[in-house]
Motif scaffolding. Sequence first.
Motif, PDB file in Angstrom:
ATOM      1  N   UNK A  52     -84.198  24.601 -56.209  1.00 22.51           N
ATOM      2  CA  UNK A  52     -83.113  25.495 -55.810  1.00 22.51           C
ATOM      3  C   UNK A  52     -83.541  26.290 -54.579  1.00 22.51           C
ATOM      4  N   UNK A  53     -82.658  26.331 -53.611  1.00 21.54           N
ATOM      5  CA  UNK A  53     -82.967  27.001 -52.355  1.00 21.54           C
ATOM      6  C   UNK A  53     -83.441  26.049 -51.288  1.00 21.54           C
ATOM      7  N   UNK A  54     -83.874  24.836 -51.713  1.00 18.89           N
ATOM      8  CA  UNK A  54     -84.297  23.806 -50.756  1.00 18.89           C
ATOM      9  C   UNK A  54     -83.269  22.687 -50.743  1.00 18.89           C
ATOM     10  N   UNK A  55     -83.046  22.081 -51.907  1.00 20.00           N
ATOM     11  CA  UNK A  55     -82.013  21.060 -52.044  1.00 20.00           C
ATOM     12  C   UNK A  55     -81.334  21.255 -53.388  1.00 20.00           C
ATOM     13  N   UNK A  56     -80.215  21.946 -53.442  1.00 18.04           N
ATOM     14  CA  UNK A  56     -79.421  22.420 -52.309  1.00 18.04           C
ATOM     15  C   UNK A  56     -79.898  23.783 -51.793  1.00 18.04           C
ATOM     16  N   UNK A  57     -79.591  24.052 -50.538  1.00 21.33           N
ATOM     17  CA  UNK A  57     -79.833  25.371 -49.988  1.00 21.33           C
ATOM     18  C   UNK A  57     -78.777  26.336 -50.495  1.00 21.33           C
ATOM     19  N   UNK A  58     -79.169  27.593 -50.625  1.00 17.97           N
ATOM     20  CA  UNK A  58     -78.233  28.604 -51.095  1.00 17.97           C
ATOM     21  C   UNK A  58     -77.130  28.809 -50.066  1.00 17.97           C
ATOM     22  N   UNK A  59     -75.951  29.151 -50.574  1.00 18.98           N
ATOM     23  CA  UNK A  59     -74.827  29.420 -49.673  1.00 18.98           C
ATOM     24  C   UNK A  59     -75.157  30.606 -48.778  1.00 18.98           C
ATOM     25  N   UNK A  60     -74.890  30.448 -47.501  1.00 17.71           N
ATOM     26  CA  UNK A  60     -75.208  31.505 -46.554  1.00 17.71           C
ATOM     27  C   UNK A  60     -74.339  32.746 -46.754  1.00 17.71           C
TER      28      UNK A  60
END
Length: 444
Positions: A52-60
């Motif tokens: 989590x935070x890499x794939x997927x990245x957190x919503x900006x």
Amino acid sequence: MSAAAFAELLGVIIAGESVRAAHATHPRLKILGAMEARMARADRLILAGLEEGVWPQAAGVDPFLSRGMRSRLGLPPAERRIALSAHDFAQSACAPEVFLLHARRRRGAPALESRWLWRLRTLTRGAGGDLPGRPDLEAIAGAADAPGDFAPAPRPAPRPPLEARPRELAVTRIETLVRDPYAVWARDILRLYPLDRPDAPVDVRVRGTAIHAALEAFVKAYPDEVPDAAEADLAALYLDALKTAGMDAPGLARETALSREIAAWVVEQERTRRRDRRRIHVELKGTLTFEAPAGPFTVTAKADRIEVGPEPVGRILDYKTGSPPSPKQVEEGFSPQLTLSGAILAAGGFPSLGRLKPVELAYVQITGRRPAGVISSALEDGQDAVAASAEALEGLKAVIARFDNPGHAYLSRTAPSKVKLFASDYDHLARVREWSAIGGGGES
């Protein structure tokens, strides 16, 4: 910059970069991002970064447009990138042979498995199966991270021969000897001197020196009466000292306002409290030698200001631009600068003054704020300066006697509770973070 700072800078720069296919070193290997991988086909795919935070990245987080504003403007929601990332994962995970990789820790902190991996594991278990693992590789990684015979090195304890140990120290170095003997070993025995950081703010380094120089020049210029123009003269002396030290224009603009406050406060103190037929001496050097187990030992001092008279008494003042030590630290022997200076004064160690009875030991804290300065005693209320000076000298003799024992080591941070606010230039050399983390930092 230092090597450690450069390594940190380089790590931050390359952390945001991706390795492209054009830089692959093997004709049968391609390293692609998720978007580039859509256009490629391969017999074996390795999907890495499934956290989590890499794939997927957190919503900006958009600091200008809220979710409602984006919707009214017809812009896609911030989570759209997560949906596309899910599509990329599903497409890649359907290759003939797939390796799914995730890290248990990332940058020293626990990492959470990607939601795609959790979903895939849940579906597989619901169908009566399970995702295959590689316990052999996990065992190799675990063995590399925790070797069986690991034994951390203890706190360094150098024991130099007696002939290499210093036989003369300044009162400021005595403070270091009490708090952190290792720093005395590194500086006064090995002669390892720290270099100034090239990016250190100049005002931090020179402000104290400029105040000392300005007050010394002021007292020498006006040893008796303080004229009407004294405030302007002192402010000019202070700014000139800062210019000589190389302070930049923005710093001088700030210090110009502070110089007026400092000058007004100092002149008011001189006229109302500090003269009174006293003879004022600045930057005087004094010495005191006593017998120790390994031979004579000399302690030296350079007093910022000594006021003599009108009786045969002396008052020692020490200028500070930061916070001065508390009377408790002085009494416990962790800040003996003024009390040892008092002992030197009582023993006649300042040749031009003779033997004088110390009646005041005080810090002059000069900040430029309001009030621009504060004079505070180094002693507890009611404590006698003569007795405190004599006690400090006896304490010094006991300390030197310990270090005159060839088996006594120059340990790092012998009083941890007293050095947390006094970082040493040699903590990295003493590996403080290493041995203190395993419980090797008790007082001794």
